[in-house]
Design a protein around this motif. Structure first.
Motif, PDB file in Angstrom:
ATOM      1  N   PRO A  77      11.246  11.759  -4.426  1.00 11.01           N
ATOM      2  CA  PRO A  77       9.963  11.539  -5.114  1.00 11.01           C
ATOM      3  C   PRO A  77       9.654  10.066  -5.336  1.00 11.01           C
ATOM      4  N   VAL A  78      10.692   9.251  -5.504  1.00  9.40           N
ATOM      5  CA  VAL A  78      10.484   7.812  -5.723  1.00  9.40           C
ATOM      6  C   VAL A  78       9.918   7.172  -4.465  1.00  9.40           C
ATOM      7  N   PHE A  79      10.579   7.420  -3.329  1.00  9.21           N
ATOM      8  CA  PHE A  79      10.094   6.859  -2.069  1.00  9.21           C
ATOM      9  C   PHE A  79       8.737   7.454  -1.684  1.00  9.21           C
ATOM     10  N   GLY A  80       8.555   8.743  -1.995  1.00  9.22           N
ATOM     11  CA  GLY A  80       7.261   9.367  -1.727  1.00  9.22           C
ATOM     12  C   GLY A  80       6.140   8.711  -2.520  1.00  9.22           C
ATOM     13  N   SER A  81       6.411   8.373  -3.772  1.00  2.00           N
ATOM     14  CA  SER A  81       5.410   7.722  -4.622  1.00  2.00           C
ATOM     15  C   SER A  81       5.079   6.329  -4.112  1.00  2.00           C
ATOM     16  N   ILE A  82       6.108   5.599  -3.692  1.00  3.08           N
ATOM     17  CA  ILE A  82       5.885   4.243  -3.154  1.00  3.08           C
ATOM     18  C   ILE A  82       5.029   4.311  -1.897  1.00  3.08           C
ATOM     19  N   THR A  83       5.355   5.253  -1.013  1.00  2.00           N
ATOM     20  CA  THR A  83       4.593   5.399   0.233  1.00  2.00           C
ATOM     21  C   THR A  83       3.149   5.805  -0.047  1.00  2.00           C
ATOM     22  N   LEU A  84       2.964   6.771  -0.948  1.00  2.00           N
ATOM     23  CA  LEU A  84       1.616   7.251  -1.270  1.00  2.00           C
ATOM     24  C   LEU A  84       0.763   6.147  -1.868  1.00  2.00           C
ATOM     25  N   PHE A  85       1.304   5.417  -2.829  1.00  2.00           N
ATOM     26  CA  PHE A  85       0.533   4.351  -3.464  1.00  2.00           C
ATOM     27  C   PHE A  85       0.273   3.216  -2.479  1.00  2.00           C
ATOM     28  N   GLY A  86       1.239   2.960  -1.593  1.00  2.00           N
ATOM     29  CA  GLY A  86       1.029   1.940  -0.566  1.00  2.00           C
ATOM     30  C   GLY A  86      -0.126   2.303   0.350  1.00  2.00           C
ATOM     31  N   LEU A  87      -0.193   3.578   0.759  1.00  2.00           N
ATOM     32  CA  LEU A  87      -1.311   4.031   1.595  1.00  2.00           C
ATOM     33  C   LEU A  87      -2.641   3.929   0.851  1.00  2.00           C
ATOM     34  N   TYR A  88      -2.611   4.228  -0.436  1.00  2.00           N
ATOM     35  CA  TYR A  88      -3.828   4.132  -1.248  1.00  2.00           C
ATOM     36  C   TYR A  88      -4.349   2.691  -1.257  1.00  2.00           C
ATOM     37  N   LEU A  89      -3.443   1.729  -1.422  1.00  2.00           N
ATOM     38  CA  LEU A  89      -3.845   0.319  -1.432  1.00  2.00           C
ATOM     39  C   LEU A  89      -4.342  -0.121  -0.059  1.00  2.00           C
ATOM     40  N   VAL A  90      -3.686   0.367   0.994  1.00  2.00           N
ATOM     41  CA  VAL A  90      -4.106   0.011   2.348  1.00  2.00           C
ATOM     42  C   VAL A  90      -5.518   0.513   2.621  1.00  2.00           C
ATOM     43  N   PHE A  91      -5.784   1.772   2.260  1.00  2.00           N
ATOM     44  CA  PHE A  91      -7.126   2.320   2.485  1.00  2.00           C
ATOM     45  C   PHE A  91      -8.174   1.656   1.595  1.00  2.00           C
ATOM     46  N   ARG A  92      -7.744   1.136   0.470  1.00  2.00           N
ATOM     47  CA  ARG A  92      -8.699   0.528  -0.444  1.00  2.00           C
ATOM     48  C   ARG A  92      -9.111  -0.876  -0.005  1.00  2.00           C
ATOM     49  N   TYR A  93      -8.159  -1.626   0.557  1.00  2.00           N
ATOM     50  CA  TYR A  93      -8.434  -3.035   0.860  1.00  2.00           C
ATOM     51  C   TYR A  93      -8.560  -3.327   2.352  1.00  2.00           C
TER      52      TYR A  93
END
Length: 423
Positions: A77-93
């Motif tokens: 879940p930790v690595f999953g959260s990091i990956t998910l939030f990273g994708l969110y930032l990538v799509f945002r910026y």
């Protein structure tokens, strides 16, 4: 000007029911067949072990699988959260079009491998049943007698690879939703077959961790929903909300289910099937590859998954809002195993069970740690010997220096005596 098509409420309702049924079928089919594909031949302890060369060339050999340990379950879940939030930032910026180009290329390559493997698994039994013999080729790359890569394949692999490349090209060019679903189902089948949990403890911790993960990222933030909408790759199965009765040229609106909601519970259901095989195999060592054994835990967990998925869709349909499927699936799968263990009086066996893959992974890890410890001990011994030699050398040099300092005054005295006598 053409009027915009507006379906009737009855048509929308019926369309959603069709979509839910289709999504449910695309979820349970990979879990069912992937679970049976994950089964390995039950080994009779009395059978003599085959030689390594004979085993590698055997047609009865099982594919290697990746075992997930307790530590992996805690960190997932930790690595999953990091990956998910990273994708969110990538799509945002970053422009999502460029990101999706890269993701399309990446998943297009993965899709070729996944569909090739699934295609071979589907065709091989038919070819064998017909009686057609297919030769197996073995490709091995070595460097200085060290094996770098090894692969076994048949003509079926080459045929399916060509078909998979064509399908991947079609998906990349059109982003067709049917091709996307084929890739998604193949990904799920391969993951459930090749990824195994080493014990029920690991599975319950994994499901519990992702239960909290799903609640936080769906209800607590907009991250999960935002990534799911922007992520244009076959990591979900989709179906039109209105499939029948939609006029030609009208764009589909899709209902979706993430592959994580299929694969994660799926590997737990597969673990239940392997546990059923274990219970039968301990009583019948000659079980072999037979699947004709009692499956109480698999049946209970599989039915619990279907009920949990139906509950997810019911709540989602009632409240017209996205739901974290693992909120319902995780408790359903865990409670089904605990309930069956209590009813059958096997709760101790449930918690002490370790899969064969888990045992092999533990042995490999123990051997690797022992090798590291031996290497470290050897290095320490070498270092100690070197330091001991250095100390001895320093002592010899110190002793020699002391001798020189003691001998110098006598020499001077002797020289002085000669000079005085000469005078």
């Amino acid at each position: 000007m053409t009027e915009k098509f507006v379906p009737t409420p009855e048509a929308v309702e019926q369309g959603l029911y069709v979509a839910y049924a289709a999504l449910g079928a695309m979820a349970v089919v990979p879990i069912y067949f992937g679970s049976f594909a994950s089964l390995k031949k039950w080994k009779n302890p009395k059978d003599k072990k085959k030689k390594k060369g004979d085993e590698s060339d055997s047609d009865d050999e099982d594919d290697a699988s990746e075992s997930m340990s307790l530590e992996d379950a805690y960190m997932f879940p930790v690595f999953g959260s990091i990956t998910l939030f990273g994708l969110y930032l990538v799509f945002r910026y970053i422009d999502k079009a460029y990101v999706n180009y890269l993701l399309t290329a990446y998943f297009g390559v993965l899709g070729v491998m996944a569909t090739t493997q699934v295609g071979v698994n589907c065709i091989a039994p038919i070819v064998k049943l017909v009686g057609i013999k297919v030769d197996k080729w073995h490709l091995t790359l070595t460097k200085k007698k060290k094996e770098i890569y090894s692969s076994k394949f048949t003509i079926l692999h080459l045929i399916m690879m060509v078909a998979s490349v064509l399908m991947s090209g079609y998906y990349v060019a059109t982003k067709n939703w049917i091709a996307s679903n084929i890739f998604g189902i193949c990904f799920a089948l391969n993951a459930i077959q090749l990824l195994s949990l080493d014990s029920f403890k690991t599975g319950m911790i994994l499901l519990s961790g992702l239960f909290l993960y799903d609640i936080f990222w769906v209800f607590g933030t907009e991250v999960m929903v935002s990534v799911a909408k922007n992520f244009d790759a076959p990591v979900k199965v989709i179906f039109p909300r209105l499939f029948f009765g939609l006029p030609a040229g009208e764009a589909y609106q899709f209902a979706m289910l993430g592959l994580g909601d299929i694969v994660i519970p799926g590997v737990f259901v597969a673990l239940c099937l392997r546990f059923d095989q274990h219970l039968t195999g301990t009583k019948n060592p000659n079980l072999g590859r037979s699947t004709r054994f009692s499956k109480p835990y698999f049946t209970a967990c599989f039915i619990a998954y279907v009920i949990g998925l139906a509950t997810t869709m019911f709540v989602m349909h009632t409240f017209k809002a996205a739901q974290p499927a693992l909120l319902y699936l995780s408790p359903a799968c865990i409670l089904s195993v605990l309930f069956m263990g209590l009813v059958r009086g096997e709760i101790k066996e449930v918690f002490t069970y370790t899969s064969e893959d888990g045992k092999e992974a533990a042995k490999a890890k123990e051997a690797e740690e022992k090798k590291k410890n031996d290497k470290k001990e050897t290095e320490d011994n070498t270092k100690d010997v070197a330091e001991e030699k250095k100390d001895k050398k320093a002592k010899r040099e110190s002793s020699a220096s002391d001798s020189e300092q003691e001998g110098t005054p006598k020499l001077r005295k002797r020289k002085g005596g000669k000079a005085q006598k000469k005078k």
